[in-house]
Every structure is written in C-alpha cells, then in structure tokens.
Write an enzyme that holds these catalytic residues in place. Structure first.
Site, PDB file in Angstrom:
ATOM      1  N   ASP A  34      -2.067 -31.217  16.237  1.00 39.37           N
ATOM      2  CA  ASP A  34      -3.382 -30.586  16.156  1.00 39.37           C
ATOM      3  C   ASP A  34      -4.407 -31.421  16.917  1.00 39.37           C
ATOM      4  OD1 ASP A  34      -2.138 -28.798  14.570  1.00 39.37           O
ATOM      5  OD2 ASP A  34      -3.265 -29.248  12.730  1.00 39.37           O
ATOM      6  N   TYR A  37      -4.123 -30.845  20.564  1.00 38.48           N
ATOM      7  CA  TYR A  37      -4.647 -29.510  20.847  1.00 38.48           C
ATOM      8  C   TYR A  37      -6.176 -29.527  20.864  1.00 38.48           C
ATOM      9  CZ  TYR A  37      -5.560 -24.507  20.231  1.00 38.48           C
ATOM     10  OH  TYR A  37      -6.020 -23.221  20.369  1.00 38.48           O
ATOM     11  N   ASP A  38      -6.752 -30.163  19.855  1.00 34.35           N
ATOM     12  CA  ASP A  38      -8.214 -30.234  19.768  1.00 34.35           C
ATOM     13  C   ASP A  38      -8.805 -30.960  20.969  1.00 34.35           C
ATOM     14  OD1 ASP A  38      -8.142 -28.864  17.414  1.00 34.35           O
ATOM     15  OD2 ASP A  38      -8.322 -30.642  16.127  1.00 34.35           O
ATOM     16  N   SER A  83       0.505   8.060  11.384  1.00 37.41           N
ATOM     17  CA  SER A  83       0.722   7.361  10.117  1.00 37.41           C
ATOM     18  C   SER A  83       2.180   7.562   9.712  1.00 37.41           C
ATOM     19  CB  SER A  83      -0.260   7.836   9.056  1.00 37.41           C
ATOM     20  OG  SER A  83      -0.072   9.201   8.836  1.00 37.41           O
ATOM     21  N   LEU A  84       2.524   7.156   8.514  1.00 36.50           N
ATOM     22  CA  LEU A  84       3.932   7.163   8.114  1.00 36.50           C
ATOM     23  C   LEU A  84       4.152   8.012   6.879  1.00 36.50           C
ATOM     24  CD1 LEU A  84       4.654   3.337   8.378  1.00 36.50           C
ATOM     25  CD2 LEU A  84       5.728   5.104   9.780  1.00 36.50           C
ATOM     26  N   GLU A 114      11.030  -3.459   8.832  1.00 38.35           N
ATOM     27  CA  GLU A 114       9.864  -4.339   9.012  1.00 38.35           C
ATOM     28  C   GLU A 114       9.071  -4.349   7.707  1.00 38.35           C
ATOM     29  OE1 GLU A 114       7.682  -2.582  12.284  1.00 38.35           O
ATOM     30  OE2 GLU A 114       9.486  -2.479  13.534  1.00 38.35           O
ATOM     31  N   LYS A 116       6.018  -3.941   5.381  1.00 36.13           N
ATOM     32  CA  LYS A 116       4.791  -3.180   5.564  1.00 36.13           C
ATOM     33  C   LYS A 116       3.651  -3.951   4.911  1.00 36.13           C
ATOM     34  CE  LYS A 116       2.833   1.437   5.249  1.00 36.13           C
ATOM     35  NZ  LYS A 116       1.556   1.104   4.624  1.00 36.13           N
ATOM     36  N   ASP A 118      -0.136  -4.703   3.933  1.00 36.32           N
ATOM     37  CA  ASP A 118      -1.268  -3.865   3.626  1.00 36.32           C
ATOM     38  C   ASP A 118      -2.510  -4.462   4.260  1.00 36.32           C
ATOM     39  OD1 ASP A 118      -2.140  -1.583   2.582  1.00 36.32           O
ATOM     40  OD2 ASP A 118      -2.292  -2.292   0.512  1.00 36.32           O
ATOM     41  N   ARG A 137      -7.871   2.284  13.988  1.00 39.69           N
ATOM     42  CA  ARG A 137      -7.150   3.538  14.059  1.00 39.69           C
ATOM     43  C   ARG A 137      -8.088   4.748  13.994  1.00 39.69           C
ATOM     44  NH1 ARG A 137      -4.857   6.741  10.039  1.00 39.69           N
ATOM     45  NH2 ARG A 137      -3.100   7.958  10.772  1.00 39.69           N
ATOM     46  N   GLU A 173      -0.880  -4.898  12.690  1.00 40.52           N
ATOM     47  CA  GLU A 173      -1.622  -4.894  11.432  1.00 40.52           C
ATOM     48  C   GLU A 173      -2.399  -6.200  11.299  1.00 40.52           C
ATOM     49  OE1 GLU A 173      -1.217  -2.117   9.860  1.00 40.52           O
ATOM     50  OE2 GLU A 173      -1.736  -2.399   7.749  1.00 40.52           O
ATOM     51  N   TYR A 223       0.160  -9.175  12.788  1.00 48.08           N
ATOM     52  CA  TYR A 223       1.551  -9.000  13.214  1.00 48.08           C
ATOM     53  C   TYR A 223       1.594  -7.753  14.077  1.00 48.08           C
ATOM     54  CZ  TYR A 223       3.816 -12.552  10.337  1.00 48.08           C
ATOM     55  OH  TYR A 223       4.239 -13.722   9.809  1.00 48.08           O
ATOM     56  N   LYS A 289      12.556   2.135  10.763  1.00 46.35           N
ATOM     57  CA  LYS A 289      12.379   2.907  11.998  1.00 46.35           C
ATOM     58  C   LYS A 289      13.735   3.125  12.665  1.00 46.35           C
ATOM     59  CE  LYS A 289       7.851   0.815  12.786  1.00 46.35           C
ATOM     60  NZ  LYS A 289       7.042  -0.151  13.546  1.00 46.35           N
ATOM     61  N   LYS A 313       8.211   2.476  -0.093  1.00 46.17           N
ATOM     62  CA  LYS A 313       7.215   1.692  -0.815  1.00 46.17           C
ATOM     63  C   LYS A 313       7.781   0.959  -2.025  1.00 46.17           C
ATOM     64  CE  LYS A 313       3.123   2.261   0.391  1.00 46.17           C
ATOM     65  NZ  LYS A 313       2.256   3.410   0.397  1.00 46.17           N
ATOM     66  N   CYS A 407     -18.800 -14.654 -33.914  1.00 45.92           N
ATOM     67  CA  CYS A 407     -17.354 -14.560 -33.739  1.00 45.92           C
ATOM     68  C   CYS A 407     -16.843 -13.265 -34.366  1.00 45.92           C
ATOM     69  CB  CYS A 407     -16.696 -15.764 -34.392  1.00 45.92           C
ATOM     70  SG  CYS A 407     -14.911 -15.622 -34.454  1.00 45.92           S
ATOM     71  N   CYS A 410     -14.684 -14.296 -37.652  1.00 49.42           N
ATOM     72  CA  CYS A 410     -15.225 -14.884 -38.877  1.00 49.42           C
ATOM     73  C   CYS A 410     -16.703 -14.613 -39.074  1.00 49.42           C
ATOM     74  CB  CYS A 410     -14.950 -16.385 -38.911  1.00 49.42           C
ATOM     75  SG  CYS A 410     -15.905 -17.296 -37.683  1.00 49.42           S
ATOM     76  N   CYS A 425     -16.088 -20.197 -30.725  1.00 46.37           N
ATOM     77  CA  CYS A 425     -16.422 -20.198 -32.136  1.00 46.37           C
ATOM     78  C   CYS A 425     -16.084 -21.599 -32.627  1.00 46.37           C
ATOM     79  CB  CYS A 425     -15.554 -19.154 -32.846  1.00 46.37           C
ATOM     80  SG  CYS A 425     -15.579 -19.312 -34.631  1.00 46.37           S
ATOM     81  N   CYS A 430     -12.051 -20.414 -38.994  1.00 49.18           N
ATOM     82  CA  CYS A 430     -12.053 -19.039 -38.472  1.00 49.18           C
ATOM     83  C   CYS A 430     -10.623 -18.482 -38.508  1.00 49.18           C
ATOM     84  CB  CYS A 430     -12.582 -19.058 -37.049  1.00 49.18           C
ATOM     85  SG  CYS A 430     -12.392 -17.495 -36.193  1.00 49.18           S
TER      86      CYS A 430
HETATM   87  S1  IVH Z   1       4.358   1.860  12.428  1.00 51.62           S
HETATM   88  C1  IVH Z   1       4.589   5.402  14.053  1.00 51.62           C
HETATM   89  N1  IVH Z   1       4.980  -0.456  11.422  1.00 51.62           N
HETATM   90  O1  IVH Z   1       1.166   1.482   7.935  1.00 51.62           O
HETATM   91  C2  IVH Z   1       4.149   4.858  12.816  1.00 51.62           C
HETATM   92  N2  IVH Z   1       3.056   0.657  10.607  1.00 51.62           N
HETATM   93  O2  IVH Z   1       0.922   4.425   7.046  1.00 51.62           O
HETATM   94  C3  IVH Z   1       2.917   4.052  12.964  1.00 51.62           C
HETATM   95  N3  IVH Z   1       1.835  -0.595   8.896  1.00 51.62           N
HETATM   96  O3  IVH Z   1      -1.349   2.753   9.994  1.00 51.62           O
HETATM   97  C4  IVH Z   1       2.918   2.826  12.206  1.00 51.62           C
HETATM   98  N4  IVH Z   1       3.168  -2.350   8.884  1.00 51.62           N
HETATM   99  O4  IVH Z   1      -1.407   0.290   9.370  1.00 51.62           O
HETATM  100  C5  IVH Z   1       4.134   0.576  11.404  1.00 51.62           C
HETATM  101  N5  IVH Z   1       5.627  -2.521  10.644  1.00 51.62           N
HETATM  102  C6  IVH Z   1       4.782  -1.504  10.634  1.00 51.62           C
HETATM  103  C7  IVH Z   1       3.652  -1.484   9.776  1.00 51.62           C
HETATM  104  C8  IVH Z   1       2.823  -0.372   9.785  1.00 51.62           C
HETATM  105  C9  IVH Z   1       2.063  -1.819   8.373  1.00 51.62           C
HETATM  106  C10 IVH Z   1       0.720   0.295   8.522  1.00 51.62           C
HETATM  107  C11 IVH Z   1      -0.121   0.730   9.700  1.00 51.62           C
HETATM  108  C12 IVH Z   1      -0.113   2.204   9.690  1.00 51.62           C
HETATM  109  C13 IVH Z   1       0.302   2.518   8.308  1.00 51.62           C
HETATM  110  C14 IVH Z   1       1.047   3.813   8.266  1.00 51.62           C
END
Ligand code: IVH
Length: 675
Positions: A34, A37-38, A83-84, A114, A116, A118, A137, A173, A223, A289, A313, A407, A410, A425, A430
């Site tokens: 570090d 690097y600094d 979305s998924l 992968e 997921k 949040d 998004r 994400e 990531y 996937k 999930k 209390c 008591c 208390c 008590c």
């Molecule tokens: S793929 C084609 N991969 O989940 C599908 N999404 O409900 C597009 N997320 O909006 C997403 N980890 O915010 C993908 N390894 C991952 C993910 C991921 C988290 C989130 C992402 C997306 C949401 C889908």
C-alpha cells in the site's frame, strides 16, 4: 523536468497505477505494498498540480468526486437492461429447466452460476480503452447518467487493457459490503441522519447522489457479470465472457462457477447458501445462466425477462410486517429490554412474532413507532431484529414509543444513567430480575443444578416457594409444596433435591459467577475466587482493594461493591452459608460466625423486636433458634410474661438473658463480626 518529460512521466505513472489497481481490486493479488502504491499516487498528484493542463478524467487522481449536479442526465440503453425471472423453490427451478430443455431439444447443456448480490445494476461504456459513461438501469430502456459517481468507485477501471474492443458496454452490480453498510449507518446515526434499511438501499442512495464527493466517501464496490454490447467479436459462452471481462480489467466474482448440468446447479445453490452468512456482502440468491450464447439467442426474451437465465432465490432474510406493540422484558441485571410484538410474518422460512429492539436510543434513532410497517430481519441463528420503519407507508396514526418510568414487573421507578443506553430497574427483589437470576444461578456454567429449568423457576417464584436464589437450598424443607406443583412427582422431586445438595460443593468461582454480579463473568469470577478465597472476604473488599487486581477496573469494582452493599444480596449469601453451601476455597479462612453453635430460644414478649426479627438476627449471626427448650438449647431469652419455657430452662440450668442483655449481646457480636 520540462513539460514534455512531465507528460511522459504522468502517462507512465497512470499506466502503473491502473495496473496495480487491477492487481488489487480485480485479481485481489497486489504486487506492491500500500505504501508503494500511495507513493506512486502522490508523485502523480504533485505532477498534476504542477501541470494541470494534463489532468484528464481517467486519471486515478480523479476518483474524489466533482462539483454537485443539478440533476442527472438521461441515458438511452443501446440494448435494453433486462431483469430476471425468479425461482423461489426447487420445483420452480425444475420447471424453468424443463421448459427451456423442451425449447432447445436437449437437457444436458451447461450453465453458469453466479451469486446474486443485492445492489444496483449499472451499465459502463468504454471507448478507446477509457471509461466513458456509467448509467443506472432505470426502466430498462432509459437510465440516469451517474458517470461522476461511478468514477469514484475504485474497482471500476478508468482505463482497460489494450485487448479491449474499440467500444463496448459492460454490466454489473454496485454494492456495499456488510461492514461498509454498518459503518455508514453508524456515522449517520451519530449525526442524526435517517438510517438505510439495508445495503441495497444504501448502495442505490450512494450511486444516485448528486454530489459525487459524497459518493466518493462511500465504500462502494462492483462485480461485473456481463457484456451489454461490443464492437467486435465476443466469446461464444458466458463463462468465456466472464474470463474475457476479467482479462480486460474488470472485477468478476470469484464464486462464479461453470456447471455441467442442472444437478450441479442445485449443488452450487446449496454451497452458496451455506456460505451466505460468511460472505462480506449480502446475497439474495444465485443467478443461473445458459452458458452457450448461441443457445441464449435461440431461447430469447419474454417480456423483460430472458428465458436463458433465472434468479434462484434464497429464503428472504427480510420481510415487512406491522409493529403491533413494544413490550419490555426485564433482564437479570435489571435492564429493561424493549422488544417488538409483530403481526406474524415468515422470514427466512420461520414465522416471526417477536423481534429485538435493543434499547430506547436505538428505537429513537431508527424512528420506530407503534403501528408502523417495519422491516424485520433474521440472519442465521440470531434473534430476529427490527431494522427500521417503512416511513412511506405511514398513516399518521403511528404512536411514538416512550420507555415506562416504572418497571413493568415490580412497579418501582426505573433509572437511565448518563451515557448508558439501557434503562434499568434497581430493585433487586424485582420478580422479573429474580426470575432471570434464578435461571442463571442454576444454569450449567453456574451452580449447575440438574432438573431445575426455566419452568420450575417460574412456578416456584409464582407460588412464592422461593423468593431469592438462597431459598433454593431450603426446598428440602418444602417437599410437600414441591409435590403439589404441576408435573412434580415424588421421583422428580427427589432427583431435584439431590442435585441441589450436590451443587453445594461447586467451586468458589462458580458460586461467585452464579450470584449474577453485573460485569462479573466466569473469567472474572475465577480471578476473584483465587484472590479472595472466600465469599466473605470478597464481600468485605473495598473499591481500591479490588482495583489492585490487574484485570479489575473501576467498572467491575464498583459493581462488586454495590452488590455486597445491598441487604438483599447479603441475605442470599447468609442463607447459602447456613445451608452449608461451600463458600470458600480450601485453605481459606474458616467460616465461623459469632453465634455458630448457639441454639437460642425466646420466651415472652420482646419490646424492641418482633419474634421473627429477633430470630432472623440470630440466624444471620450463625446461631439457630428453637421453639422449645431442650438439652441442646444453649441460651434462653426471657421477655415479658414468659411461659413455661423459663421454668424448663431453670430446670436444665440453661443460661438466661433478659431483653437488655440480649440486645447488648447482639450488638457486641455484630461489632465483633464486622472487624
Ligand atoms: S444478469 C439478463 N447477473 O439482478 C439478465 N443480474 O433481477 C440481466 N443481478 O438488474 C441481469 N447479480 O441488478 C445478472 N450475476 C448477475 C447478477 C444480476 C445481481 C441483479 C441485477 C439485475 C437483477 C435482475
């Protein structure tokens, strides 16, 4: 150094720093310290301040944020951000797999697993190796331009490898680690800002911050999990895309795994689920996937969800429910512990109706009101807790909570000390405290009285069979009463009494621990036992004396002195003494009380005491009392209008004392005992 040399050195330094960033943030395997690097960064800063004409947005010095924006610009996504579909149970996962197997005409295809995380999905555009634009998004078609904010995230490369396509977009994400989240909320709590309910909200709030200098101070991370689009050829599988992205300089999750079939995907899910609590960030499931991109294209998209991926999930750790009431549980040391009474809700597969609320300050800080819709969280084996209110769902009818002044157990007034979070208390008698203390006293690490559980403790206290832990050693005189209690048969009573007798021989350190002195855990109890060798010597110890022991500080010393100052506690110890509980180490001072060996009988009326007070006094000083004069009687105390006992005493030639003599004797032995 002339301008040209400066320019060259600046470029050199930037390349070096970008490379070391990559080693550190992406590969998690730094090559330099570090400190080194600094030093590189400091040299670059100095040069840039001398030659500001060379500062560009992709310089590693530009991660500190820029002047606040009025509003975010809009960004049209060249390829929509999808979305998924979710699978919440195994059947749903199997159904997903079956459906797509039918569509492609085989079921032996590879998948990529992968975690997921949040957080918040973002799209990062690069042109000529340089980070160009970052967007949220949004509705999937249009997002917000959060480039300035994303630039502050150290794991987003500002410059990528020479191998990168001319222009391309990656997706990933942005998230906040558990530690980062906790720290952020602590800081916010300290200055009275509303708390974030979870890391997801905190990450989203940080990215959608108009002042990027604030974002720069948030420990955000990213990531990357996919390519949005790219000019040029792209690897034919998701797995290779991930490898390719990493080689370009992007941070990909090391838990990503290539899976040969559905069964392996299920194993993957179980493995991540098992590791879930240990991961430094919150994960709400795994994304599966289809590996082949050609197959992905064939499967296509329905609505906004690709058929080729699914979010499998984990059981939710958070849920919304209504806070019906806040109630108090009084702890062993008298702390008033508020807890939430909730409308039953399933969290992580378990029905929750009660949750921890910690203390009054915490309730205030989180602004939790009775009637609120609240977020309840249950992680692992810990007690569920109320994270905070969903303020947007307020109706105005919610009630602000106030800790009671008395209390709830008591009815005595409670206190809250300056600088302490807990209200307590201070009444040692008590019932709630005594109950907690009894449970502690009989527990494994303490007196270890087998067969003495929580239920029995409650029954005995309720029926008034015992009033404090000292009374436990007199249960043998109350066999009948024990037998009359629910579920106490002859056999269990005998067993219980036997374990009580056995517990009289516990080591001194256990006894000290069992007394439940605040701040005295089993280790401190050990130290105290070794040092004082008897309860009586410990009880006599002054503050200074206690603090002369290396590991004992003022907090513990004060607590010990306060404990033995209380009459109620002295009475407990006296009861234990009399019952023959071992209260000293071998080699400690023998426990001889001034009236030990004396059996005293009172006859007639006393002026200055009631009969029972006088008897209690005698017992306290180690004597015993009797109701009739026998050969064993050693002293007869003669009050007004004595009965036949006086005659009997005369017959047997037993020593007699009038009330005045008796009081004098008590005074003198008491003084003697105190020395
Ligand atoms: S793929 C084609 N991969 O989940 C599908 N999404 O409900 C597009 N997320 O909006 C997403 N980890 O915010 C993908 N390894 C991952 C993910 C991921 C988290 C989130 C992402 C997306 C949401 C889908």
């Amino acid at each position: 150094m002339d301008e040209q040399q400066a320019r060259k050195r600046i470029d050199e330094l930037r390349e070096k720093i970008h490379y070391h960033n990559y080693r550190y943030y992406v590969l998690d395997s730094p090559e330099i310290s570090d400190f080194e690097y600094d030093q590189l960064l400091a040299e670059l800063r100095t040069l840039e301040s001398k030659y500001p004409q060379f500062i560009t947005l992709d310089s590693p010095t530009q991660r500190v944020g820029a002047a606040p924006l009025e509003a975010f610009g809009a960004v049209e996504h060249r390829v929509p951000m999808l979305s998924l579909a979710n699978a919440f149970a195994e059947e749903e996962l199997l159904a997903w797999h079956k459906r797509i197997s039918g569509l492609v005409g085989r079921n032996d295809f590879e998948l990529v697993g992968e975690p997921k995380i949040d957080g918040l999905a973002v799209a990062l555009t690069y042109e000529k190796r340089r980070f160009q634009k970052g967007a949220t998004r949004g509705d999937g078609f249009r997002g917000e331009d959060v480039s300035q904010n994303l630039r502050t995230i150290r794991s987003i490369p500002l410059v990528v490898s020479h191998e990168a396509p001319e222009s391309f977009e990656v997706r990933g994400e942005v998230y906040l680690s558990r530690v980062g989240f906790k720290k952020l909320n602590e800081e916010r709590g300290e200055v009275g800002l509303p708390l974030f309910a979870n890391p997801r909200n905190a990450a989203a709030g940080s990215v959608r911050q108009l002042d990027s200098r604030i974002t720069a101070r948030r420990p955000l991370d990213i990531y990357i999990y996919g390519l949005g689009w790219a000019e040029g050829t792209v690897p034919p599988t998701q797995w290779e895309v991930l490898e390719y992205l990493q080689s370009l300089g992007f941070r990909t999750n090391p838990l990503n795994t290539l899976l040969s079939c559905l069964e392996k995907a299920e194993e993957y899910y179980d493995r991540v689920a098992e590791e879930r609590e240990k991961l430094p960030y919150e994960v709400d499931g795994v994304v599966l996937k289809v590996n082949s991109r050609e197959m992905q294209d064939r499967l296509g998209v329905v609505g906004r969800e690709p058929r080729w991926a699914v979010a499998y999930k984990f059981p939710a750790v958070q849920a919304h429910t209504r806070l019906l009431d806040i109630q108090i549980n009084v702890g062993r040391t008298g702390t008033l512990n508020p807890f939430a009474v909730l409308e039953p809700v399933t969290v992580g597969g378990v029905t929750v109706q009660r949750a921890a609320l910690h203390n009054e300050d915490d309730i205030k800080r989180k602004d939790i009101r009775i009637g609120d819709t609240v977020i309840v969280q249950r992680a692992g084996d810990v007690i569920p807790e109320v994270v905070g209110p969903v303020s947007s769902l307020r109706t105005g009818k919610e009630k602000v909570y106030r800790m009671p002044d008395v209390c709830p157990s008591c009815g005595k007034r409670v206190i809250k000390l300056e600088g302490e979070a807990m209200t307590r208390c201070t009444n040692v008698a008590c019932p709630a405290q005594v109950f907690e203390l009894v449970k502690h006293f009989v527990s494994r690490g303490a007196m270890d009285i087998d067969g003495f559980g929580e239920k029995l403790a409650a029954l005995l206290l309720e029926a008034g069979v015992i009033e404090d832990v000292g009374d436990i050693y007199y249960l043998k005189d109350r066999r009948e009463q024990l037998l009359s209690l629910e579920r106490m048969a002859e056999k269990s009573v005998s067993k219980l009494l036997l374990s009580i007798e056995k517990s009289k021989d516990r080591p001194l350190s256990r006894v000290i621990f069992a007394l439940g002195i605040r701040h005295v855990g089993s280790e401190t109890a050990d130290i105290l036992a070794q040092h004082y060798r008897s309860i009586d010597d410990l009880a006599q110890a002054s503050n200074e004396d206690l603090m002369s022991i290396p590991t004992i500080g003022p907090r513990i010393a004060d607590s010990i002195v306060a404990f033995f100052d209380l009459d109620a506690n002295r009475t407990v110890i006296e009861k234990m003494h009399r019952a023959g509980v071992k209260l000293a180490l071998k080699g400690g001072r023998p426990q001889v009380l001034p009236l030990s060996g004396e059996e005293i009988v009172i006859t007639g009326r006393l002026e200055s005491f009631s009969r029972s007070m006088a008897e209690a006094k005698i017992k306290e000083l180690g004597g015993s009392t009797g109701s009739s004069v026998t050969k064993k009687t050693t002293i007869v105390v003669v009050g007004a209008d004595p009965g036949s006992k006086l005659e009997r005493a005369r017959e047997l030639g037993i020593k007699q004392l009038n009330e005045r003599d008796f009081v004098d004797m008590l005074d003198s032995v008491e003084r003697g005992a105190g020395q």
